[in-house]
Scaffold this active site. Sequence first.
Site, short mmCIF file in Angstrom:
data_model
loop_
_atom_site.label_atom_id
_atom_site.label_comp_id
_atom_site.label_asym_id
_atom_site.label_seq_id
_atom_site.Cartn_x
_atom_site.Cartn_y
_atom_site.Cartn_z
N GLU A 189 0.63 -1.26 -0.12
CA GLU A 189 0.03 -0.03 -0.02
C GLU A 189 0.89 1.11 -0.06
O GLU A 189 0.59 2.15 -0.63
CB GLU A 189 -1.00 -0.08 1.32
N TYR A 216 -6.52 6.13 4.87
CA TYR A 216 -6.54 5.02 3.72
C TYR A 216 -5.65 3.97 4.05
O TYR A 216 -6.23 2.79 4.01
CB TYR A 216 -6.23 5.69 2.30
N ASP A 225 -9.67 5.76 -1.01
CA ASP A 225 -8.43 6.28 -1.98
C ASP A 225 -8.81 7.30 -3.03
O ASP A 225 -10.11 7.39 -3.09
CB ASP A 225 -7.28 5.42 -2.37
#
Length: 386
Positions: A71, A154, A172
């Site tokens: 991520e 997020y 996101d």
Amino acid sequence: MDMYREEIEKQEELLAHLYDHIQTAESEKDPMTDEERLRAGVRPLLFWYEKNRRILPWREKPEPYRVWISEIMLQQTRVEAVKPYFERFMEALPTVADLAEVSDDRLMKLWEGLGYYSRARNLKKAAEEIMELHGGVIPADYQKLLKLPGIGSYTAGAIASIAFGIAVPAVDGNVLRVISRVMASREDILKPATRRHVEALVQAVIPSGCASEFNQGLIETGAIVCVPNGEPKCGLCPFESVCLAHRRNLVGEIPVKTPKKQRRVEERTVCILESGNHEIAIAKRPDQGLLAGLYELPNVEGQLKEEELAEIFDFDPQQVVSVEVLPKTKHIFSHVEWRMIGYRVALSGALPDRFLCAKRRELLEIYPLPGAFAGYTKEILRETGK
């Protein structure tokens, strides 16, 4: 037994087909609320994601550490670009403890070319905190994840939902675009208030036991169907029947984003200085600011003429064996654009004392050189076949 299994598979296939083509009835006089509209797309989204999700290395083995690293790498970076970096990073630093203990130069070398190097520095800081405060175990707690360096709402939501199955949103840019279009919202998606509203909306409809699939489905829809650039593939979208932007022909106008400030343009001269024993001059950048702590080729602001190089870069013009003018190149940062000209200068003697001396092998294996200089480092490394 096989006959029953085949029948079940046929029924599942039929259901998936029906959900792909479901049409949600809605009266103009009694329109759905935002929550009802999004909730109507939940089951079609889950079916769509099951059939259409991309096979990605971090997705097939969603352990907390792997999800976290992926991520962070995926922030402002394309999936295809991340894949080889992720595999190399996992091989070199397979655990939180390895990340916490890695040297800064080694970490930056692994990150070399990905850009936004503060992401890597925050990864190490967060790993150190996990070792110190959480016994080396990534916490299965959204609020605790939020407190780690480099982790915002997020990323915390993605780790919590994908790795631990916790029912929290992971909103996101992809999700903001999808939700804005489904609701035909003209709220600026770059405003924190808009993000908070979308997070609350997503939180309200996360299906029980399917937080990972639901969040990833939303993200995937924005990545490959409701795309940021180009024409969205509305006919393939699980939200097609409830999407107001599609219904009202507004997909070209939504989402709304505040225009970015124009980048500052900075002209620079880059000099590849090579000694008589084929060492290359490099320098370490300051620990703060742009490309902090990385190594760079000698460079200055402005576009120098060949006769100015010796004075600016401190070498003896009597030692010059050759000077080669290199192609112009540029590199775009978030707030500034470097437009560079370059020279390659071969000297008969040693390099100026102000620079570090590096062999080509060391540039490949040890010193992290940012992608901003990629157009010139390839000139250095071309003899190596790399």
